[in-house]
Design an enzyme around this catalytic site. Structure first.
Site, PDB file in Angstrom:
ATOM      1  N   PRO A 318     -13.797  16.520  -3.412  1.00  0.00           N
ATOM      2  CA  PRO A 318     -14.096  15.103  -3.687  1.00  0.00           C
ATOM      3  C   PRO A 318     -14.455  14.240  -2.482  1.00  0.00           C
ATOM      4  O   PRO A 318     -13.705  13.330  -2.097  1.00  0.00           O
ATOM      5  CB  PRO A 318     -12.813  14.618  -4.351  1.00  0.00           C
ATOM      6  CG  PRO A 318     -11.744  15.432  -3.682  1.00  0.00           C
ATOM      7  CD  PRO A 318     -12.352  16.789  -3.441  1.00  0.00           C
ATOM      8  N   CYS A 319     -15.636  14.472  -1.917  1.00  0.00           N
ATOM      9  CA  CYS A 319     -16.071  13.629  -0.794  1.00  0.00           C
ATOM     10  C   CYS A 319     -16.330  12.188  -1.247  1.00  0.00           C
ATOM     11  O   CYS A 319     -16.424  11.281  -0.413  1.00  0.00           O
ATOM     12  CB  CYS A 319     -17.301  14.220  -0.114  1.00  0.00           C
ATOM     13  SG  CYS A 319     -18.658  14.627  -1.200  1.00  0.00           S
TER      14      CYS A 319
END
Length: 352
Positions: A318-319
């Site tokens: 989850p950047c």
């Protein structure tokens, strides 16, 4: 692109009023009074002409502050395969060793022209190329299980060994005899509420998950093939089936963590950063500086940000949960609006 030509605006507005299916995906209409955007067939009450704007892509509507209509779900439905195309795809999946000709399509009341245009626009290839990839992938799996190349060729409908060998080598990169130890990357496409995505997987797990309009996507494909010394061909395996299910659950708010296996070729430092991203809790955010401090990074914040940018597996790694120093939204390959939507979605579902 915002449509400004009056003649085209009038045409699109009439299509909106008449709910013309032929304009689905051609334009997206933003309604100024509600800040939502729709596709041509939306069942909602029609706005006045002076209250609408027309865009050529849903991403542009998102970029200009509109949110997807809950009735017509434009980012999802505008990119689903039409019924005829879906039937054609199922014919390939259910008959992986047969060649589906234009005549076969017509016999099933399917227009080859519609199928051809859809594949060219959404996959960048013809329907027949898609078929060849699917058949060769099946052949590749059979060869790995010990089946002879001659038997496989004729079983797949090829009239000559040379024709089979040429096509096989063109797609896989090696001849059938030399391909047993060769790796391949399977690619598939599916829709989400934020638009269609491509998913790639090896036997080890998911190696790419990106929105189809992501910047530099072609470069990612090239880099992935080089890193894994493998060709990308159309297909599906258990990892792709699983990730489709888990992503669907994520978008409904039912899933907050993922179990699908991942395959993340990269440097040790990149994998350290990507592992750190997966440790940011659902519904929370972090900053590049906090990420650098957490992994005790000697290379600096910019190195962490750069490694984030090389992440090929959206949502699962989850950047989108990483913000700038002052809490500002910063670069996201899928688009800033999608990043904000994902953060809001997770925060809204945190306590459920």
């Amino acid at each position: 692109m915002l449509i400004t030509e009056k003649k085209k605006i009038d045409t699109y507005y009439r299509a909106l009023l008449n709910r013309e299916k032929g304009f689905v995906g051609i334009f997206y209409v933003g309604v100024k009074t509600t800040s939502v955007f729709c596709i041509a067939t939306c069942r909602a009450r029609k706005p006045k002409l002076e209250n609408v704007e027309f865009y050529t892509s849903f991403k542009e509507a998102l970029d200009n502050g509109y949110r997807p209509c809950k009735i017509c779900k434009p980012t999802e439905n505008a990119n689903e395969a039409p019924k005829q195309v879906q039937i054609a795809i199922n014919m390939v999946k259910n008959n992986p060793k047969e060649k589906i000709s234009d005549d076969h399509l017509r016999e099933n009341q399917i227009s080859p022209e519609i199928v051809r245009r859809w594949f060219k626009r959404n996959y960048g290839m013809t329907f027949h190329t898609y078929q060849r990839m699917y058949r060769i992938n099946n052949a590749f799996q059979e060869l790995k299980q010990g089946k002879k190349a001659t038997a496989t060729a004729f079983d797949m409908g090829y009239e000559s060994i040379s024709g089979f060998g040429y096509t096989f080598k063109k797609l896989i990169g090696k001849s059938p005899q030399k391909s047993i130890g060769k790796n391949i990357i399977l690619i598939n496409r599916f829709t989400t509420p934020l638009g269609p995505m491509f998913v790639c997987a090896t036997n080890h797990g998911i190696c790419l998950l990106e929105f189809v309009d992501r910047r530099m996507l072609e470069t990612e494909f090239k880099d992935l093939q080089k890193l894994l010394n493998a060709k990308i061909i159309t297909g599906e395996n258990e990892h792709i089936t699983q990730v489709k299910k888990e992503i669907a659950e994520y978008f409904t708010g039912q899933r907050k963590s993922f179990n699908v296996s991942l395959h993340t070729p990269g440097t040790d430092f990149q994998n350290l950063v990507w592992q750190g991203l997966q440790e940011i809790p659902y519904g929370s955010t972090s900053t590049y500086q906090q990420q650098a401090e957490k992994i005790q990074n000697p290379k600096g914040i910019r190195a962490v940000a750069k490694a984030n940018g090389f992440n090929r597996i959206a949502i699962i790694i989850p950047c989108h949960r990483v913000l700038g120093k002052n809490g500002n939204l910063t670069g996201y390959g899928g688009g800033i609006e999608r990043k904000q939507w994902l953060i809001d979605h997770e925060q809204k579902n945190t306590d459920k």
